[in-house]
Design an enzyme around this catalytic site. Structure first.
Site, PDB file in Angstrom:
ATOM      1  N   CYS A   1       0.882  -1.252   0.077  1.00  0.00           N
ATOM      2  CA  CYS A   1       0.013  -0.063  -0.110  1.00  0.00           C
ATOM      3  C   CYS A   1       0.974   1.380  -0.056  1.00  0.00           C
ATOM      4  O   CYS A   1       1.003   1.908   1.118  1.00  0.00           O
ATOM      5  CB  CYS A   1      -0.919   0.153   1.068  1.00  0.00           C
ATOM      6  SG  CYS A   1      -1.870  -1.356   1.486  1.00  0.00           S
TER       7      CYS A   1
ATOM      8  N   GLY B   1       4.630   7.053  -1.256  1.00  0.00           N
ATOM      9  CA  GLY B   1       5.923   6.523  -1.423  1.00  0.00           C
ATOM     10  C   GLY B   1       7.002   6.850  -0.381  1.00  0.00           C
ATOM     11  O   GLY B   1       8.106   6.537  -0.623  1.00  0.00           O
ATOM     12  N   GLY B   2       6.370   7.724   0.863  1.00  0.00           N
ATOM     13  CA  GLY B   2       7.504   7.792   1.984  1.00  0.00           C
ATOM     14  C   GLY B   2       8.403   6.803   2.289  1.00  0.00           C
ATOM     15  O   GLY B   2       9.521   6.817   2.316  1.00  0.00           O
TER      16      GLY B   2
ATOM     17  N   ASP C   1      -0.393   0.625  -5.315  1.00  0.00           N
ATOM     18  CA  ASP C   1      -1.423   1.345  -4.656  1.00  0.00           C
ATOM     19  C   ASP C   1      -2.676   1.167  -5.765  1.00  0.00           C
ATOM     20  O   ASP C   1      -2.323   1.138  -6.990  1.00  0.00           O
ATOM     21  CB  ASP C   1      -0.843   2.540  -4.332  1.00  0.00           C
ATOM     22  CG  ASP C   1      -1.831   3.334  -3.355  1.00  0.00           C
ATOM     23  OD1 ASP C   1      -1.297   3.027  -2.119  1.00  0.00           O
ATOM     24  OD2 ASP C   1      -2.669   4.026  -3.801  1.00  0.00           O
TER      25      ASP C   1
ATOM     26  N   CYS D   1      -1.126   3.510  11.193  1.00  0.00           N
ATOM     27  CA  CYS D   1      -1.080   4.817  11.936  1.00  0.00           C
ATOM     28  C   CYS D   1      -2.292   4.886  12.989  1.00  0.00           C
ATOM     29  O   CYS D   1      -2.714   5.969  13.007  1.00  0.00           O
ATOM     30  CB  CYS D   1      -0.480   6.013  11.066  1.00  0.00           C
ATOM     31  SG  CYS D   1      -1.612   6.174   9.780  1.00  0.00           S
TER      32      CYS D   1
END
Length: 420
Positions: free
Chosen positions: A233, A237-238, A257, A357
């Site tokens: 996922c 793209g961090g 994604d 998160c």
């Protein structure tokens, strides 16, 4: 530099708040669009508007309680400036009417102890109840205090382009106060929030903006040179960029994604990073044919699952008002389905990391427990051992980061291995 506080600037804040409180779109998108439409607002003016409206989103319930039935967007903003940002009546004088002075004084004088716990924590009742069950009343209060603050600005050093000490030295030379992160070996934490989009180090790809907690997910996956790795996922793209750097730009790294827009945002970041081992790909859903072709071949798979985002309330305070028990229940079904699909990619002996998160057990431990029960060919790897080998402190079987304990966003991650 501080903005000049005028009725006109206050009117901009009122206009933005009116749009935000409809909760039609994410708060950061609403604020960004308003600033694009009002380019006459300078850096200091924008900072004032953003900080003030976000203070209302963070402290909405206690502000409403203190406004004692005399609610308007104007009064919410005045209360936020006085109660949250600590402005005096003298500082508010350019805008405050004489008829409002007694009301504001009464709002400030209301004892916090008179407010119910959920209101004191500025949380919706359902979320307060969930957190209190998990953490207890005292720790929920400490957690709420932390998530009602603004998040610091963290950078991740791109080791393909620079070392952390070199980045710190260059920032210091440019009078940007910064220090090494306490948890991630690649993190730099800034004291303030300078505009960095035109900074030479950013333009040459020496760093990316990324919360320090988010960086630890890459170290938990711990990809090696030459491996086949999947960021299931990938979003913008961090974490993909971090994984590529940890792989030293070797092997194959797939960034999947469902959103074209998010993957488009990855392209300029990828160009700056210097990575050539990343293969972005849009998928229709978690059972896409592109996924099936890689079944059983990946050495490592990261699932940073779509979640409530309640660990990011320091940055996205609107989420606590936009999420609900119903939306969380829908997300947990999606999380289970995505984790099942991602697991099919992992080769025997390979590693799978599930992360969110979110602060909620139902999106974290419960999803992993249900997955392990359903998939006896996977077992949990203790996070403390995996991260400890890399010099990163972690005391638990899983990675659990909390704003009030670690001064990062709230993150959960569990590492699992497919039995050989």
């Amino acid at each position: 530099m501080k903005a000049r506080f005028t009725p006109a600037l206050f009117a901009h804040a009122e206009a933005v708040l009116g749009q935000l409180l409809r909760f039609d779109h994410p708060a950061d998108a609403v604020v960004s669009r308003y600033f694009r439409e009002h380019r006459q607002l300078g850096h200091a003016d924008r900072a004032f508007v953003a900080e003030t409206v976000f203070a209302v989103l963070r402290r909405g319930r206690s502000i409403e309680a203190r406004c004692a039935g005399q609610l308007s967007d104007r009064r919410r903003l005045l209360a936020a400036l006085a109660l949250v940002r600590g402005w005096s009546q003298r500082e508010l004088a350019p805008v405050l009417k004489a008829s409002e002075e007694a009301w504001l004084a009464a709002a400030k004088a209301m004892p916090e102890a008179d407010l119910p716990p959920a209101v004191r924590c500025d949380l919706p009742d359902w979320l307060y109840q969930r957190l209190e069950q998990q953490f207890g009343a005292d720790e929920t209060l400490a957690l709420a205090h932390a998530i009602n603050q603004s998040a610091p600005l963290d950078l991740r050093v791109n080791t393909l382009k620079a070392g952390r000490e070199a980045v710190l030295a260059k920032l210091a030379a440019d009078s940007i106060a910064a220090q090494p992160g306490a948890l991630s070996p690649l993190a730099v934490r800034l004291r303030d929030k300078p505009a960095l989009a035109r900074h030479p180090l950013f333009l040459e790809g020496a760093f990316e903006v990324q919360d320090e907690g988010s960086q630890l997910l890459g170290f938990l996956l711990d990809p090696k040179r030459g491996e086949m790795v999947v960021d299931f996922c990938a979003g913008a793209g961090g974490k993909t960029l971090l994984l590529g750097a940890l792989m030293r730009n070797t092997g194959r790294l797939y960034a999947f994604d469902v959103s074209d827009k998010r993957l488009a945002n990855l392209k300029p970041r990828l160009a700056r990073s210097g990575l050539s081992n990343v293969h972005p790909g849009r998928i229709e859903h978690e059972r896409d044919q592109k996924i099936k072709r890689l079944a059983g071949k990946a050495d490592r798979v990261l699932v940073d699952a779509p979640c409530s985002g309640l660990g990011t309330l320091r940055r996205n305070p609107d989420l606590k008002w936009r999420q609900s028990e119903t939306s969380v229940a829908e997300l947990t079904l999606k999380q289970a389905s995505i984790l099942d699909a991602a697991a099919t990619l992992v080769r025997p002996g390979g590693r799978l990391v599930y992360a969110t998160c979110s602060l909620l057990t139902v999106e974290n431990d419960a999803v992993v427990a249900a997955f392990l029960e359903k998939h006896p060919d996977f077992s949990l790897l203790p996070a403390a051992g995996l991260l400890g080998k890399q010099g990163i402190a972690c005391e638990d079987e899983v990675l659990r980061l909390l704003p009030h304990r670690h001064n990062t966003d709230g993150f959960f991650a569990a590492a699992m291995e497919r039995k050989a």
